[in-house]
Scaffold this active site. Structure first.
Site, PDB file in Angstrom:
ATOM      1  CG  ASP A  60      -1.939  -1.137   1.170  1.00 34.58           C
ATOM      2  OD1 ASP A  60      -1.904  -1.933   0.218  1.00 34.58           O
ATOM      3  OD2 ASP A  60      -2.731  -1.252   2.118  1.00 34.58           O
ATOM      4  CE  LYS A  89      -3.471  -4.286   1.209  1.00 30.01           C
ATOM      5  NZ  LYS A  89      -4.241  -3.542   2.183  1.00 30.01           N
ATOM      6  CB  CYS A 117      -2.272  -2.443   5.360  1.00 30.56           C
ATOM      7  SG  CYS A 117      -3.945  -1.796   5.162  1.00 30.56           S
TER       8      CYS A 117
END
Ligand code: C5J
Length: 224
Positions: A29, A133, A166
């Site tokens: 990310d 995701k 995350c």
């Protein structure tokens, strides 16, 4: 039977042995929505500049991994434009809705929008899978596990943001699926300095309950 090479990576709580053929670099990310002003991170009240510290060390690890032909996988958190994959429970924070609303870099955390993209310094190149995701964990509702299984990957070198959200969720998911994880302390970042410290402690405590903690220089020295 061919025996694969093993490389020793200086790490806590003890040195880690990895086989480069069975290892992937996972970049989680590293998106504009988290790292740049005007995105999701800032909308939630965070100082995004704290995350920028992870970019340069990650760029160096990425360059070395590419040079050595290691599998590199990128993830991006985000949703379909109609938000049909965004659970209602994720939509509001503090009584406000951010995901899907218009921001300085397009609609927040929506696939295809400028803010959803990966920062230019770490941009994927051809051949590097990009996993989209909808959740915090990189294994939830994605084909990451299948991609890793198909390539015989056992070990993940983990970089990305944010550490306590995350990155942690992914490392925990990876543990339960049988992967060994090495988290690089200067290639992960949090909006909260205390979470950065404690988040790394949590990984390596209890003999490495979730994995190992190393850093960019140690990792580069090992794979070089
Ligand atoms: C967050 C992430 N912090 N990638 N996402 O919402 O860590």
């Amino acid at each position: 039977m061919t025996r694969s090479r093993h490389l020793a990576v200086a790490a806590d709580p003890y040195p880690f042995e990895l086989s480069p053929e069975r290892c992937a670099l996972l970049l989680i990310d590293l998106q504009r929505d988290f790292l740049e002003p005007g995105g999701f991170g800032e909308m939630l009240g965070n100082d995004t500049s704290l995350l920028l510290a992870a970019v340069e060390p990650t760029r160096r690890v990425l360059a070395k991994a590419r040079e050595k032909g290691m599998l590199v996988i990128h993830t991006r958190e985000g949703h379909r434009p109609d938000l049909s994959d965004c659970p209602p429970a994720k939509l509001t924070r503090g009584g406000k809705t951010f995901i899907g609303t218009e921001g300085a870099m397009g609609r927040i955390l929506v696939r295809g929008q400028p803010g959803h993209d990966i920062v230019h310094q770490l941009y994927p190149i051809e051949g590097e899978p990009v996993i989209d995701k909808p959740g915090k964990g990189s294994f939830h509702a994605t084909d990451l596990h299948q991609i890793l299984l198909d390539r015989g990957i056992k070990t993940l070198i983990v970089c990305g943001v944010t550490l306590e959200v995350c990155v942690h969720t992914t490392v925990r998911e990876a543990n339960d699926r049988g992967y060994e994880c090495v988290v690089l302390s200067d290639c992960v970042a949090s909006y909260f300095p205390e979470f950065q410290r404690v988040g790394l402690e949590m990984i390596k405590a209890q003999g490495g309950i979730f994995g190992w903690v190393s850093d960019a220089d140690k990792c580069i020295a090992a794979i070089a």
